[in-house]
Design a protein around this motif. Sequence first.
Motif, PDB file in Angstrom:
ATOM      1  N   LEU A 199       1.154  -3.768 -15.678  1.00 18.58           N
ATOM      2  CA  LEU A 199       1.332  -3.050 -14.365  1.00 18.58           C
ATOM      3  C   LEU A 199       0.173  -2.859 -13.182  1.00 18.58           C
ATOM      4  CD1 LEU A 199       3.224   0.162 -15.849  1.00 18.58           C
ATOM      5  CD2 LEU A 199       4.195  -1.746 -15.053  1.00 18.58           C
ATOM      6  N   ILE A 200       0.533  -3.304 -12.024  1.00 17.53           N
ATOM      7  CA  ILE A 200      -0.307  -3.161 -11.133  1.00 17.53           C
ATOM      8  C   ILE A 200      -0.366  -1.655 -10.366  1.00 17.53           C
ATOM      9  CG2 ILE A 200      -0.976  -4.117  -8.695  1.00 17.53           C
ATOM     10  CD1 ILE A 200      -1.258  -6.239 -10.902  1.00 17.53           C
ATOM     11  N   ASP A 201      -1.482  -1.091 -10.061  1.00 19.26           N
ATOM     12  CA  ASP A 201      -1.636   0.295  -9.686  1.00 19.26           C
ATOM     13  C   ASP A 201      -1.877   0.303  -8.109  1.00 19.26           C
ATOM     14  OD1 ASP A 201      -2.262   2.314 -11.898  1.00 19.26           O
ATOM     15  OD2 ASP A 201      -3.195   0.342 -12.525  1.00 19.26           O
ATOM     16  N   ILE A 202      -0.812   0.726  -7.686  1.00 18.09           N
ATOM     17  CA  ILE A 202      -0.859   1.220  -5.999  1.00 18.09           C
ATOM     18  C   ILE A 202      -0.802   2.668  -5.634  1.00 18.09           C
ATOM     19  CG2 ILE A 202       0.571   0.686  -4.111  1.00 18.09           C
ATOM     20  CD1 ILE A 202      -0.118  -1.708  -5.309  1.00 18.09           C
ATOM     21  N   ALA A 203      -1.839   2.987  -4.767  1.00 17.97           N
ATOM     22  CA  ALA A 203      -1.847   4.346  -4.302  1.00 17.97           C
ATOM     23  C   ALA A 203      -1.003   4.903  -3.016  1.00 17.97           C
ATOM     24  CB  ALA A 203      -3.260   4.668  -4.013  1.00 17.97           C
ATOM     25  N   LEU A 204      -0.394   5.632  -2.961  1.00 18.76           N
ATOM     26  CA  LEU A 204       0.813   5.870  -1.828  1.00 18.76           C
ATOM     27  C   LEU A 204       0.373   7.295  -1.373  1.00 18.76           C
ATOM     28  CD1 LEU A 204       3.377   5.379  -0.320  1.00 18.76           C
ATOM     29  CD2 LEU A 204       4.495   6.078  -2.410  1.00 18.76           C
ATOM     30  N   ASP A 205       0.419   7.300  -0.224  1.00 19.37           N
ATOM     31  CA  ASP A 205       0.127   8.557   0.807  1.00 19.37           C
ATOM     32  C   ASP A 205       1.538   9.316   0.678  1.00 19.37           C
ATOM     33  OD1 ASP A 205      -0.269  10.699   2.458  1.00 19.37           O
ATOM     34  OD2 ASP A 205      -0.804   9.343   4.031  1.00 19.37           O
ATOM     35  N   ALA A 206       1.481  10.357  -0.176  1.00 20.76           N
ATOM     36  CA  ALA A 206       2.967  11.214  -0.143  1.00 20.76           C
ATOM     37  C   ALA A 206       3.016  11.850   0.938  1.00 20.76           C
ATOM     38  CB  ALA A 206       3.051  11.803  -1.655  1.00 20.76           C
ATOM     39  N   PHE A 207       2.455  12.230   2.000  1.00 20.53           N
ATOM     40  CA  PHE A 207       2.489  12.916   3.024  1.00 20.53           C
ATOM     41  C   PHE A 207       2.099  12.286   4.324  1.00 20.53           C
ATOM     42  CE2 PHE A 207       2.655  16.004  -0.495  1.00 20.53           C
ATOM     43  CZ  PHE A 207       3.582  17.070   0.092  1.00 20.53           C
ATOM     44  N   GLY A 208       2.536  10.957   4.423  1.00 18.30           N
ATOM     45  CA  GLY A 208       2.318  10.424   5.825  1.00 18.30           C
ATOM     46  C   GLY A 208       3.410  10.229   6.551  1.00 18.30           C
ATOM     47  N   SER A 209       4.743  10.005   6.152  1.00 21.59           N
ATOM     48  CA  SER A 209       5.724   9.774   6.999  1.00 21.59           C
ATOM     49  C   SER A 209       6.136  11.160   7.778  1.00 21.59           C
ATOM     50  CB  SER A 209       6.938   9.245   6.255  1.00 21.59           C
ATOM     51  OG  SER A 209       7.662  10.006   5.427  1.00 21.59           O
ATOM     52  N   ASP A 210       7.012  10.937   8.741  1.00 25.95           N
ATOM     53  CA  ASP A 210       7.763  12.029   9.534  1.00 25.95           C
ATOM     54  C   ASP A 210       8.530  13.042   8.834  1.00 25.95           C
ATOM     55  OD1 ASP A 210       6.429  10.841  11.714  1.00 25.95           O
ATOM     56  OD2 ASP A 210       8.371   9.997  12.371  1.00 25.95           O
ATOM     57  N   LYS A 211       9.064  12.333   7.552  1.00 21.89           N
ATOM     58  CA  LYS A 211       9.840  13.210   6.844  1.00 21.89           C
ATOM     59  C   LYS A 211       9.313  13.320   5.261  1.00 21.89           C
ATOM     60  CE  LYS A 211      13.910  12.305   9.484  1.00 21.89           C
ATOM     61  NZ  LYS A 211      15.650  11.577   9.282  1.00 21.89           N
ATOM     62  N   ILE A 231      -1.876  -0.946   3.566  1.00 19.95           N
ATOM     63  CA  ILE A 231      -0.693  -1.216   4.388  1.00 19.95           C
ATOM     64  C   ILE A 231      -0.256  -0.051   4.941  1.00 19.95           C
ATOM     65  CG2 ILE A 231       1.844  -1.708   4.100  1.00 19.95           C
ATOM     66  CD1 ILE A 231       0.219  -3.879   2.784  1.00 19.95           C
ATOM     67  N   ILE A 232       0.209  -0.103   6.318  1.00 17.90           N
ATOM     68  CA  ILE A 232       0.281   0.935   7.300  1.00 17.90           C
ATOM     69  C   ILE A 232       1.638   0.872   7.723  1.00 17.90           C
ATOM     70  CG2 ILE A 232      -0.452   2.354   9.170  1.00 17.90           C
ATOM     71  CD1 ILE A 232      -3.311   0.905   9.029  1.00 17.90           C
ATOM     72  N   GLY A 233       2.623   1.793   7.483  1.00 18.78           N
ATOM     73  CA  GLY A 233       4.023   1.702   7.821  1.00 18.78           C
ATOM     74  C   GLY A 233       4.069   2.735   9.011  1.00 18.78           C
ATOM     75  N   HIS A 234       5.345   2.673   9.473  1.00 14.42           N
ATOM     76  CA  HIS A 234       5.931   3.289  10.693  1.00 14.42           C
ATOM     77  C   HIS A 234       6.048   4.997  10.228  1.00 14.42           C
ATOM     78  CE1 HIS A 234       7.533   0.174  13.681  1.00 14.42           C
ATOM     79  NE2 HIS A 234       7.362  -0.541  12.431  1.00 14.42           N
ATOM     80  N   GLY A 235       5.814   5.952  10.851  1.00 12.43           N
ATOM     81  CA  GLY A 235       6.028   7.411  10.942  1.00 12.43           C
ATOM     82  C   GLY A 235       7.479   7.538  10.376  1.00 12.43           C
ATOM     83  N   SER A 236       8.254   6.902  11.081  1.00 14.58           N
ATOM     84  CA  SER A 236       9.757   6.923  10.688  1.00 14.58           C
ATOM     85  C   SER A 236      10.155   6.056   9.486  1.00 14.58           C
ATOM     86  CB  SER A 236      10.808   6.392  11.872  1.00 14.58           C
ATOM     87  OG  SER A 236      10.338   5.210  12.198  1.00 14.58           O
ATOM     88  N   SER A 237       9.363   5.793   8.620  1.00 16.43           N
ATOM     89  CA  SER A 237       9.743   4.911   7.397  1.00 16.43           C
ATOM     90  C   SER A 237      10.452   5.783   6.423  1.00 16.43           C
ATOM     91  CB  SER A 237       8.259   4.661   6.550  1.00 16.43           C
ATOM     92  OG  SER A 237       7.683   3.778   7.527  1.00 16.43           O
ATOM     93  N   ASP A 271      12.947   5.449   2.693  1.00 14.85           N
ATOM     94  CA  ASP A 271      12.492   4.957   1.189  1.00 14.85           C
ATOM     95  C   ASP A 271      12.374   3.554   0.941  1.00 14.85           C
ATOM     96  OD1 ASP A 271      15.342   5.140   1.677  1.00 14.85           O
ATOM     97  OD2 ASP A 271      15.891   5.696  -0.271  1.00 14.85           O
ATOM     98  N   ASN A 272      13.301   3.046   1.727  1.00 17.34           N
ATOM     99  CA  ASN A 272      13.400   1.483   1.773  1.00 17.34           C
ATOM    100  C   ASN A 272      12.019   0.876   2.313  1.00 17.34           C
ATOM    101  OD1 ASN A 272      14.877  -1.024   1.015  1.00 17.34           O
ATOM    102  ND2 ASN A 272      14.872  -1.619   3.359  1.00 17.34           N
ATOM    103  N   ALA A 273      11.532   1.376   3.582  1.00 16.52           N
ATOM    104  CA  ALA A 273      10.362   0.867   4.035  1.00 16.52           C
ATOM    105  C   ALA A 273       8.998   1.108   2.866  1.00 16.52           C
ATOM    106  CB  ALA A 273      10.145   1.508   5.519  1.00 16.52           C
ATOM    107  N   ILE A 274       9.155   2.308   2.467  1.00 14.37           N
ATOM    108  CA  ILE A 274       8.279   2.812   1.471  1.00 14.37           C
ATOM    109  C   ILE A 274       8.040   1.814   0.216  1.00 14.37           C
ATOM    110  CG2 ILE A 274       7.179   4.590  -0.163  1.00 14.37           C
ATOM    111  CD1 ILE A 274       6.622   5.074   2.717  1.00 14.37           C
ATOM    112  N   PHE A 275       9.114   1.714  -0.143  1.00 15.56           N
ATOM    113  CA  PHE A 275       9.389   0.549  -1.389  1.00 15.56           C
ATOM    114  C   PHE A 275       8.875  -0.820  -0.928  1.00 15.56           C
ATOM    115  CE2 PHE A 275      11.896  -3.294  -2.381  1.00 15.56           C
ATOM    116  CZ  PHE A 275      11.608  -3.140  -3.954  1.00 15.56           C
TER     117      PHE A 275
END
Length: 350
Positions: free
Chosen positions: A2-14, A296-302, A304-308
């Motif tokens: 497995l490859i380890d990826i850190a995810l900001d769980a409180f980044g998006s607008d929702k 990786i920096i995504g949209h604030g409106s991301s 679940d598909n964008a996060i994936f």
Amino acid sequence: MLIDIALDAFGSDKAPEPEIRGAILACRTLPVRVHLIGPEPELRDLLDEHLQDEDLPIIIHHASERIGMDEKAAHAVRTKKDSTMRVGLKLVRERKAVGFVTAGNTGAAMATAKMVLGALPGVDRPALATPMPTVTGSPCVLLDVGANVDCKAHNLEQFAVMGEMYSRSVFKVRSPRVGLLSIGEEETKGNELTHEATPLLKALPLNFVGNVEGRDIFNGNADVIVCDGFVGNVALKTSEGIGRFVRDALRASLNTTVTAKVGALLSRQAFNDFRRRLDYTEYGGALLLGVRGVCIIGHGSSNDNAIFNGIRVAYEFAKSGTNEKIEREFASRPQRPSNPPATGPDATIQ
């Protein structure tokens, strides 16, 4: 493995719903272990509710602070020592994760990444790179799309090197065509920046095709297009707006003109394929090139598909070893004198 990826769980607008659902989807379909960053009690309850009895490789790391979209990046980075961004990027620095994904404040994410991870040797300014859809089906890498609103010619030179390696490593383009975004194909066209950058790009050992125009982002005439962050961000936002307009107009037209059931079904299938090609959530966000680690920096409106897809891009980029290749490339080149730090880092992709 497995490859380890850190995810900001409180980044998006929702947040944190899209992040949790995107993490679950990623762990079901990719060989990744996701490290969710945020307030542990809240994340634990929500994760248990979504997973029920399913066992997935998701780990929670506690972070007590969140950087809001409306906060000034420099102030937030200095004062919020336990932010989800800082905690997540520390995991990358400590090699507990190979990449970090956030849909939060872009300026804060860039500033935190440069502070926590540091820039690669030989890179004066990290750049945000994003894949853009083309008629050929092969994405065009556009950079910079917002990290540096003001650039010097040698910055564009560095962007070209990083973008070319990104295209080769991730999209498997054998000899990426690199273009310089301008207002005309002729070398005489453009502004002072493009005129100064042209000879530098010509001297690089890559497939430089000269000036390209805005339409070339989508027609497949270039695989990598470089520009300063001001121009790139305007091009990106304009493209997204046009994409939404065309999608909505086409949907309205289909609803009013297609009456036969078979015709409606075929048109709907074609429309869904068209919509996916224009959908920013399919591309996962912009990659911050030039720092010691994957960010990786995504949209604030991301959603679940964008996060994936952000997690997917982080996984693919780490697996390709592009960062290591960029570092080796710059290490082998003659070093220029040090330059002043980047200015105007707050041109963001919300």
